[in-house]
Scaffold this motif. Structure first.
Motif, mmCIF file in Angstrom:
data_model
loop_
_atom_site.group_PDB
_atom_site.id
_atom_site.type_symbol
_atom_site.label_atom_id
_atom_site.label_comp_id
_atom_site.label_asym_id
_atom_site.label_seq_id
_atom_site.Cartn_x
_atom_site.Cartn_y
_atom_site.Cartn_z
ATOM 1 N N ASN A 1 0.831 -1.205 0.000
ATOM 2 C CA ASN A 1 0.000 0.000 0.000
ATOM 3 C C ASN A 1 0.873 1.265 0.000
ATOM 4 O O ASN A 1 0.616 2.213 -0.734
ATOM 5 N N TYR A 2 1.921 1.267 0.819
ATOM 6 C CA TYR A 2 2.854 2.402 0.887
ATOM 7 C C TYR A 2 3.508 2.646 -0.469
ATOM 8 O O TYR A 2 3.670 3.783 -0.896
ATOM 9 N N LEU A 3 3.862 1.582 -1.169
ATOM 10 C CA LEU A 3 4.587 1.708 -2.433
ATOM 11 C C LEU A 3 3.717 2.232 -3.580
ATOM 12 O O LEU A 3 4.240 2.606 -4.621
ATOM 13 N N LYS A 4 2.402 2.294 -3.381
ATOM 14 C CA LYS A 4 1.538 2.877 -4.412
ATOM 15 C C LYS A 4 1.885 4.345 -4.619
ATOM 16 O O LYS A 4 1.802 4.862 -5.716
ATOM 17 N N ASN A 5 2.247 5.017 -3.511
ATOM 18 C CA ASN A 5 2.647 6.426 -3.587
ATOM 19 C C ASN A 5 3.618 6.693 -2.436
ATOM 20 O O ASN A 5 3.257 7.301 -1.430
ATOM 21 N N PRO A 6 4.875 6.225 -2.558
ATOM 22 C CA PRO A 6 5.810 6.311 -1.435
ATOM 23 C C PRO A 6 6.112 7.753 -1.018
ATOM 24 O O PRO A 6 6.217 8.640 -1.855
ATOM 25 N N LYS A 7 6.234 7.925 0.284
ATOM 26 C CA LYS A 7 6.543 9.242 0.868
ATOM 27 C C LYS A 7 8.038 9.338 1.168
ATOM 28 O O LYS A 7 8.760 8.355 1.113
ATOM 29 N N ALA A 8 8.456 10.535 1.560
ATOM 30 C CA ALA A 8 9.862 10.776 1.879
ATOM 31 C C ALA A 8 10.342 9.899 3.034
ATOM 32 O O ALA A 8 11.490 9.504 3.083
ATOM 33 N N SER A 9 9.441 9.592 3.960
ATOM 34 C CA SER A 9 9.809 8.777 5.115
ATOM 35 C C SER A 9 8.767 7.694 5.337
ATOM 36 O O SER A 9 7.569 7.958 5.256
ATOM 37 N N THR A 10 9.237 6.497 5.645
ATOM 38 C CA THR A 10 8.291 5.419 5.953
ATOM 39 C C THR A 10 7.530 5.734 7.237
ATOM 40 O O THR A 10 6.423 5.258 7.437
ATOM 41 N N ASP A 11 8.114 6.562 8.104
ATOM 42 C CA ASP A 11 7.436 6.919 9.349
ATOM 43 C C ASP A 11 6.178 7.744 9.096
ATOM 44 O O ASP A 11 5.321 7.856 9.964
ATOM 45 N N ALA A 12 6.053 8.337 7.894
ATOM 46 C CA ALA A 12 4.850 9.103 7.558
ATOM 47 C C ALA A 12 3.647 8.183 7.372
ATOM 48 O O ALA A 12 2.506 8.605 7.504
#
Length: 197
Positions: A116-127
């Motif tokens: 799910n995160y990789l659909k639109n990755p953010k600058a930090s995984t903590d986000a």
């Protein structure tokens, strides 16, 4: 290289990581924990590039951080100066992470959050709170608590400053800084020191 990587990533991921390191001529340095970041990518004064990753991350966090930084390296080589976490980086990061999305590398309880995160990755995984908690297996660092575990109106310490935990907005908690009386918003997965009252 294999012997070093065994300490930091799942065994099944090692051949893929070694391939990426060799293919992209990555200069990897494993460093002591930094409070503000898990890893970074930089161009050195002599033109070489360097990737650093914190040595205190668990195997799931370490691998994700390493591939995140390799994606910066590849983006830099391919496109030059672009937005650090722009569309070019996102596409490359997604492409590089795809081979690692397997249950022998990431446990089934992490895979859906990671996908799910990789659909639109953010600058930090903590986000991504759900992914962050899954990667840490729901456990804060020894002696610390997550914000969401602190009872309402209780005091906690974050970066040598005392706060009082307030109500939850949609995804974050209002917390009163006791030294300047300002309210700050904290992600629920921030690790803090709970002060018993």
């Amino acid at each position: 290289m294999t012997n070093i990587l065994q300490k930091y990533i799942a065994e099944k991921a090692i051949p893929l990581v070694i391939y990426l390191i060799n293919e992209h001529k990555v200069n990897l340095k494993i460093v002591h924990q930094r409070q503000t970041k898990h890893g970074d990518f930089r161009t050195l004064p002599d033109g070489r590039t360097q990737i650093t990753v914190n040595n205190n991350l668990n195997k799931h966090q370490f691998l994700l951080t390493l591939v995140h930084e390799i994606a910066h390296h590849v983006t830099h080589k391919k496109f030059g100066r672009v937005q650090p976490h722009g569309k070019e980086w996102k596409t490359i990061f997604q492409h590089l992470m795809l081979p690692f999305l397997q249950p022998e590398i990431y446990p089934p309880k992490i895979l859906p959050y990671l996908a799910n995160y990789l659909k639109n990755p953010k600058a930090s995984t903590d986000a991504d709170v759900n992914l962050s908690l899954a990667l840490r297996e729901g456990m804060a660092e020894s002696g610390k608590s997550f914000i969401f575990e602190i009872p309402n109106e209780c005091i906690f310490q974050y970066k040598n400053t005392l706060y009082k935990r307030g109500v939850k907005r949609r995804t974050r908690y209002e917390c009163l800084n006791l030294s300047n009386n300002r309210v700050y918003l904290f992600n629920q997965n921030v690790e803090v020191l709970y002060i018993e009252q």
